[in-house]
Design an enzyme around this catalytic site. Structure first.
Site, PDB file in Angstrom:
ATOM      1  CD  GLN A  54      -2.862  -0.913  -0.116  1.00 24.47           C
ATOM      2  OE1 GLN A  54      -3.418   0.125  -0.434  1.00 24.47           O
ATOM      3  NE2 GLN A  54      -2.903  -2.007  -0.858  1.00 24.47           N
ATOM      4  CG  HIS A  87      -1.096   2.180  -4.255  1.00 27.48           C
ATOM      5  ND1 HIS A  87      -1.224   2.018  -5.605  1.00 27.48           N
ATOM      6  CD2 HIS A  87      -1.608   1.062  -3.693  1.00 27.48           C
ATOM      7  CE1 HIS A  87      -1.796   0.838  -5.863  1.00 27.48           C
ATOM      8  NE2 HIS A  87      -2.035   0.233  -4.715  1.00 27.48           N
ATOM      9  CD  GLU A 126      -8.526   1.060  -0.532  1.00 28.71           C
ATOM     10  OE1 GLU A 126      -7.503   1.586  -0.019  1.00 28.71           O
ATOM     11  OE2 GLU A 126      -8.746   1.075  -1.763  1.00 28.71           O
ATOM     12  CG  HIS A 127      -7.045  -2.964   0.870  1.00 31.97           C
ATOM     13  ND1 HIS A 127      -6.424  -1.797   0.467  1.00 31.97           N
ATOM     14  CD2 HIS A 127      -7.711  -3.423  -0.210  1.00 31.97           C
ATOM     15  CE1 HIS A 127      -6.713  -1.566  -0.810  1.00 31.97           C
ATOM     16  NE2 HIS A 127      -7.486  -2.534  -1.251  1.00 31.97           N
ATOM     17  CG  ASP A 139      -4.544  -4.480  -5.183  1.00 39.10           C
ATOM     18  OD1 ASP A 139      -5.620  -4.082  -4.706  1.00 39.10           O
ATOM     19  OD2 ASP A 139      -3.427  -4.166  -4.715  1.00 39.10           O
ATOM     20  CG  HIS A 191     -51.491  13.053  -1.885  1.00 37.97           C
ATOM     21  ND1 HIS A 191     -51.195  14.312  -2.330  1.00 37.97           N
ATOM     22  CD2 HIS A 191     -50.320  12.358  -1.954  1.00 37.97           C
ATOM     23  CE1 HIS A 191     -49.913  14.379  -2.673  1.00 37.97           C
ATOM     24  NE2 HIS A 191     -49.360  13.199  -2.448  1.00 37.97           N
TER      25      HIS A 191
END
Lengths: 430, 430
Positions: free
Chosen positions: A259, A262, A327-328, A361, A420
Site C-alpha cells: 500500500q 501507491h 479499505e483493506h 488487486d 392525494h
C-alpha cells in the site's frame, strides 16, 4: 520513523484517536477551477474540451483524433506478451464470475391484502469510465470498473483517458479491448468528466461515471453527483494487517509496503500481539525498502502514515480496526474466523497467511475499488448494482384498494393533502 | 393553461425535448451560506448549533431543551384518533414487510481454483434522519426513512427536526414513537445536518443521513456526502400517468393533482391515445381544483409544469416516458403489462386503474423516497441497503495462491508496483 503504539500504554487512547483522525487527503482547493471548467464545457461543448486538452495535455484532439482507432486497440492487445495476456484474461474471467453472482434478483409477489408488489432491476443506458494517464494508468483498474458495467448489461461503455503529449499506455488499451469498451476518448481531467455528464456534439452523455482520478477529476465527479451517478468519493489507499508472531516478518513487510508504494498519502498499519514480531517486521521493511523501484514513495508513506500497534490479545484489535474502517484488512493468523466475525467496518478482508491483499488487486475476483478514509463505515466497494437501478411497483385491484386505501385517505387528510386523499377515495366509491 | 402536445404534430420532437429539459429545480445559490454554517458547527459544535437555532427557528434549545422528552412522544401517540393510529400502524407494518424482503443475502463459496470468496452485509452503526418542520412535516415520510434503517438493523436512529417558535407536529412525534426513534433533536437546517455528520459534545456523529429538506438542507447533505452517506439529491416531485379513454377522467384528474398539490415546482404529465379523453381530463382538473384546500399550489404547478400529450398508440408513450424517467409512473390501462415491460426508467410504477400513486405514498409498502429530476435513469428509491454496507472477502491457501498468484505477480510488475508483486511472490516461494 514509523509510529509505534502499545495498547496498554497510558497515552494509547489519545494517540490512537490522533491516528484515526489524521487527515491524509489533500485539501487542494480546486473547486472553483473545476466549476469553471464544467461551466465552460456545458456552454461550449467540444470546443471547450479541445481547448483544455491542448492546454493541459499538450495534445490537440482536433488534429490528432479524438478517439483511439480500433486497429490501435487491437494492436495493443496483440502486442502483449503471452504471460501478460494470460494474466489479463484470468483477471477478467475471475472478476466477471464474481460480479455475475452480484446481479440482484427481481421480486414480484401478491401479499395477504391482495396487493401485488415488487421491484425490478435494469442497467443504466450508458456508463462513463475514467482512466488516469501517466504513472497511475492501471489495466487492472480498467477491468475492475468496466467488467461490472458489462455484467450489469450496460449497452454503452465510454472511456475517457488523457493522452499527455499524445501518449497512451498500451497495457490500458489492451485491457480496454479485453473489456470490449465501446468508445475511447483521448481526453481527461474535469473537462472529460463534464463532457461525459452533459454530453457534447461528439460525445453522447452517460448516466454513471466511475473510475479513479486526480483531485480535479474527483472534484468534478463530486460536483456532478446528481446530474449523473458516481462511484464514490475516493481518497488515499490503506491497509491494516493483523498478524501473529508465526508469520514470516518479510511477508508482512511486503504487504505493508504494497500500500505504501501507491502514494505518499497511503497508510499501512500493523496490529500484532508480539513486540518482538513488531521489531522484526519493522526491520524487514527497512531491508526491503531499498530493493523497490518505488522506494521513495513507499518510504515517505511508511514514515509519515505507517504505524505498528502492539495489542495484548489479537482480538483486541477488532474495535480499533472498526474505528479505522480500513479499505483493506488482512487477517494473517492461523484461524482468522474470530477476528473476521468481530470486525464490522472494512472495505475488503483478506483471510489467512496466504492471501496477500495484492492478489485481490488483480485476480481475486472481488472489486478493488473500495471505500477509503473511514468510509467503509457506510459505503461499499464498486458493484454491479452501481450500474443498475431498481424500479419498485405496486398493483391493486378494487378489493385490494378497499383493504388498504382507507388508511391512505386518513393519512393524506391528516397531512393536509386533499388531492392525494381524493385520488384514493374516488376509487373506493367508484 | 397547461401545455397540450400531439405526438403526430410536426413540432412535437422539439416541444417534447423542451419539456424534458425544462429546469424546475430552484437555483438558489446557498452553497456559500451552507459552507459557512458547516464550518461553524464543525469548529464550535453545540454553541454554533444553538446560535443558528435561535436565529432561524426563534427557539433556544439551551433553555427550552434540545431533545423531545419521552413523555411528549408517548402523549402524541396516545393523542391520535383511533383511525389515524390504525392507519399509521398499517403503514408501518406494510413498509416493514416490504423492506424486510430487501435485506441482501451474504455469499461465501469456494471456486474451482480453491479460492474462498464472498461478501457480507452489515448495518451502519448510526443513522440520522431529517424531518422538515412546518407544512411539510409528514409522518409518512418519517416512517419511509426510519423503518428501512430499523429493518437494516441500525442500532441508533437520531432524528433532527426544526421547532419553529418551539412548535413540533404531534403527528410526526407519534410516528417517531411508532418507529422507535432513539433521539429526537429539536434542531434543523444545515446546522442540524452538520451536527449529525461531525458530531458535537451533545450529539454523537452518525454514518448516514437521509430525509427531505429545504434548499439549505439539501445543499448541506450534498457538501457532506463522503463524510457521511446520504440518500440522494432530491428535487421536485413528478408523476406521469398513461391512461386510455376507458378511465374515469375525474380519477385521472385527481392523480395529476396529487403531485401538483405538493409544490408549484411539481410536475404532472398525462399521456393518452384519445384527444377527447384528454379534453375530459383537462376539464375534470378545472372542476376539481376549486374544491382543494391546496388549490393555489396545485393550480400553479399544473399551469406551469403540467402537460397533456396525445400519442397515436399508448405503447408509443414508452420511449417518451424513458426520456422523462419520472419519479412516479401510473399505467391506468386494462392490461398494463406491455407498457410495464417496455418502460426502462422510472422510480416507481403503479399498475392498473385501481392503483393511484397516493396509495403508494402511504400504505403500499415500497418506499416513497424516489429519484426525481430524471435521476431514475441511474438511481433508485431508498432501500434497506442505503443503511448497510458490503464487505467483500477472499481467502487463499497455498495451493489456491499457486493457481492464481503468478498472474497477480505478472500484472503488478507490468504496472510498476514491485511491492505488490513481492507480497505475492514471497508466498509462492515460501
Amino acid at each position: 520513523m514509523t509510529q509505534r503504539l502499545t495498547a496498554t500504554a497510558s497515552d494509547f487512547a489519545a494517540a490512537f484517536t490522533a491516528l484515526v483522525n489524521a487527515r491524509r487527503e489533500a485539501d487542494a482547493d480546486v473547486s472553483r477551477d473545476v466549476a469553471a471548467i464544467i461551466a465552460a464545457v456545458r456552454a461550449n461543448g467540444d470546443a471547450a474540451v479541445a481547448d483544455y486538452t491542448r492546454r493541459f495535455d499538450r495534445f490537440d484532439p482536433d488534429t490528432a483524433g479524438w478517439t483511439v482507432p480500433a486497429a490501435e486497440r487491437r494492436a495493443a492487445l496483440d502486442g502483449l506478451s503471452p504471460d501478460l495476456r494470460r494474466a489479463l484474461d484470468l483477471a477478467a474471467q475471475r472478476i466477471a464470475a464474481y460480479h455475475a453472482a452480484q446481479k440482484p434478483a427481481d421480486s414480484d409477489s401478491v401479499d395477504a391484502a391482495g396487493v401485488r408488489l415488487g421491484a425490478r432491476w435494469r442497467p443504466v443506458d450508458a456508463a462513463g469510465l475514467y482512466v488516469p494517464g501517466g504513472r497511475a494508468a492501471y489495466p487492472s483498474s480498467l477491468l475492475m470498473n468496466a467488467i461490472p458495467a458489462r455484467v450489469a448489461g450496460v449497452a454503452r461503455l465510454a472511456m475517457v483517458t488523457p493522452a499527455p503529449d499524445g501518449a497512451l499506455n498500451p497495457l490500458v488499451l489492451a485491457a480496454a479491448e479485453i473489456a470490449s469498451i465501446d468508445e475511447i476518448w483521448r481526453i481527461g481531467g474535469a473537462q472529460a468528466i463534464a463532457a461525459l455528464a452533459y454530453g457534447t456534439a461528439r460525445i453522447a452523455p452517460v448516466d454513471v461515471i466511475t473510475g479513479p482520478g486526480n483531485a480535479w477529476v474527483a472534484e468534478a465527479k463530486r460536483q456532478l453527483f446528481g446530474v449523473v451517478g458516481i462511484d464514490m468519493v475516493a481518497g488515499p489507499s490503506e491497509i491494516v494487517v493483523v498478524a501473529d508472531a508465526d508469520n514470516d516478518p518479510d511477508w508482512i513487510a511486503a504487504d505493508l509496503l504494497s500500500q505504501a508504494e501507491h502514494d505518499p498519502t497511503s497508510q499501512s498499519i500493523l496490529f500484532t500481539d508480539a513486540a518482538g514480531f513488531a521489531d522484526a517486521v519493522a526491520a524487514a521493511v527497512e531491508r526491503r525498502l531499498p530493493t523497490l523501484a518505488t522506494e521513495a514513495t513507499a518510504r515517505a508513506s511508511w514514515q509519515a502514515n505507517g504505524a505498528i500497534i502492539v495489542v495484548e490479545r489479537l482480538i483486541d484489535a477488532a474495535p480499533l480496526v472498526d474505528r479505522l474502517a480500513p479499505e483493506h484488512l488482512e487477517l494473517a493468523v492461523a484461524d482468522p474466523a474470530p477476528l473476521f466475525d468481530a470486525v464490522r467496518h472494512a472495505g475488503s478482508i483478506f483471510l489467512g497467511r496466504y492471501t496477500p491483499e495484492a492478489v485481490g488487486d488483480y485476480v481475486g475476483g472481488p472489486n478493488h475499488v473500495l471505500p477509503t478514509g473511514r468510509r467503509a463505515r457506510f459505503s461499499s466497494g464498486l458493484s454491479v448494482t452501481d450500474f443498475m437501478k431498481r424500479t419498485s411497483f405496486l398493483s391493486c385491484d378494487s378489493a385490494a384498494l378497499a383493504a388498504i386505501g382507507p388508511a391512505a385517505v386518513a393519512l393524506a387528510e391528516a397531512e393536509g393533502l386533499p388531492a392525494h386523499a381524493a385520488s384514493v377515495a374516488a376509487r373506493l366509491d367508484g
